[in-house]
Design an enzyme around this catalytic site. Structure first.
Site, PDB file in Angstrom:
ATOM      1  N   HIS A   1       1.024  -1.412   0.064  1.00  0.00           N
ATOM      2  CA  HIS A   1      -0.460  -0.107   0.281  1.00  0.00           C
ATOM      3  C   HIS A   1       1.057   1.229  -0.058  1.00  0.00           C
ATOM      4  O   HIS A   1       1.306   1.869   1.109  1.00  0.00           O
ATOM      5  CB  HIS A   1      -0.381  -0.038   1.393  1.00  0.00           C
ATOM      6  CG  HIS A   1      -1.803   0.986   1.267  1.00  0.00           C
ATOM      7  ND1 HIS A   1      -2.826   0.613   1.546  1.00  0.00           N
ATOM      8  CD2 HIS A   1      -2.257   2.316   0.859  1.00  0.00           C
ATOM      9  CE1 HIS A   1      -4.106   2.031   1.623  1.00  0.00           C
ATOM     10  NE2 HIS A   1      -2.976   2.474   1.381  1.00  0.00           N
TER      11      HIS A   1
ATOM     12  N   GLU B   1      -2.866  -2.138  -3.412  1.00  0.00           N
ATOM     13  CA  GLU B   1      -3.645  -1.138  -2.649  1.00  0.00           C
ATOM     14  C   GLU B   1      -3.538   0.587  -1.841  1.00  0.00           C
ATOM     15  O   GLU B   1      -1.879   0.719  -2.423  1.00  0.00           O
ATOM     16  CB  GLU B   1      -4.511  -2.020  -1.565  1.00  0.00           C
ATOM     17  CG  GLU B   1      -2.924  -1.903  -0.782  1.00  0.00           C
ATOM     18  CD  GLU B   1      -3.621  -2.622   0.839  1.00  0.00           C
ATOM     19  OE1 GLU B   1      -4.848  -3.184   0.323  1.00  0.00           O
ATOM     20  OE2 GLU B   1      -3.526  -1.905   1.964  1.00  0.00           O
TER      21      GLU B   1
ATOM     22  N   HIS C   1      -8.089  -7.033   7.069  1.00  0.00           N
ATOM     23  CA  HIS C   1      -8.187  -5.996   8.118  1.00  0.00           C
ATOM     24  C   HIS C   1      -7.664  -6.333   9.505  1.00  0.00           C
ATOM     25  O   HIS C   1      -9.408  -7.143   9.658  1.00  0.00           O
ATOM     26  CB  HIS C   1      -8.108  -4.885   8.083  1.00  0.00           C
ATOM     27  CG  HIS C   1      -8.066  -3.675   8.651  1.00  0.00           C
ATOM     28  ND1 HIS C   1      -7.874  -2.701   7.649  1.00  0.00           N
ATOM     29  CD2 HIS C   1      -8.386  -2.890   9.962  1.00  0.00           C
ATOM     30  CE1 HIS C   1      -6.614  -1.643   8.969  1.00  0.00           C
ATOM     31  NE2 HIS C   1      -7.186  -1.956  10.178  1.00  0.00           N
TER      32      HIS C   1
END
Length: 238
Positions: free
Chosen positions: A43, A70, A190
């Site tokens: 990310h 991401e 997550h």
């Protein structure tokens, strides 16, 4: 089998805390694959507080499994996706000042914006995934905007798991079932860890991929990276 994509952001965070190139992000990605991971996730944020632009370019040439990038789809992110052409681009709604992702997209409110973004990414031959809460309307919105997959935001599941795992799982089972009806692939991520991952997998057997970083890297401090990856893979076995 559900694929395990290892998010290596925390490796970059540790490196950046001291400077230099220890631990080596590129080598860690290669080792994760060698130890059994079926994907690598990064990310890259605009402030480069962990993964840097240069990291992404270096990983482009070495990742042999699925490379998942991401991030918030600003101009910089879109430039990275067009250049790298990873296996998957996962769109998250958090801006540059957010510490970590903390909510899914409102795919209804942002329908027009996301439709255009997804259209561009798919024109580059990249699979798209949209980060959403386990809300049926958001899942249906993801299908409407042309996403290939959704990634269910699992922090509420992880926190609720400690209180009542069946109650915590319910919205995710319903969202997963609706996604399957609509022809959407299904990812999750997550706060998934060695305690709550197997239960989620058992209740959503058609889960395509989980992306796990923070918990996995923390576990690796105690168990070692190779052993930890194998432990997570066992939790995903049917």
């Amino acid at each position: 089998m559900t694929k395990l994509s290892v998010n290596i952001n925390k490796i970059a965070t540790l490196r950046n805390a001291r400077g230099g190139n220890n631990p080596n992000v590129i080598q860690t990605a290669k080792d994760c694959e060698r130890f059994g991971a079926q994907g690598i996730t990064v990310h890259p944020r605009p402030d480069e507080r962990h993964i840097t632009y240069q990291d992404v370019m270096g990983l482009k040439d070495v990742v042999t499994t699925e490379f998942n990038i991401e991030g918030y789809p600003d101009d910089r992110f879109m430039e990275i996706i067009e250049k790298v052409k990873p296996a998957q681009a996962t769109l998250v709604p958090d801006g540059p000042d957010v510490l970590t992702s903390n909510a899914g997209w409102d795919t209804v409110t942002h329908e027009s914006k996301l439709t255009a973004i997804i259209g561009r990414i798919k024109s580059w031959g990249v699979r798209t995934s949209v980060f959403v809460d386990p809300d049926l309307k958001m899942v249906e919105g993801a299908a409407k905007i042309g996403a290939d997959r959704i990634e269910l935001y699992t922090e509420p599941y992880a926190s609720g798991f400690l209180k009542n795992k069946e109650v915590a799982t319910g919205p995710y089972v319903a969202a997963a079932a609706r996604a399957r009806e609509l022809g959407l692939g299904l990812n999750a991520g997550h706060d998934l860890d060695l305690h709550n991952l197997k239960h989620l997998k058992q209740n959503i057997p058609h889960l395509d991929e989980v992306s796990i970083g923070h918990a996995l890297i923390c576990d690796a401090l105690y168990y070692g990276l190779e052993n930890t990856i194998q432990m997570y893979l066992r939790k995903l076995q049917d």
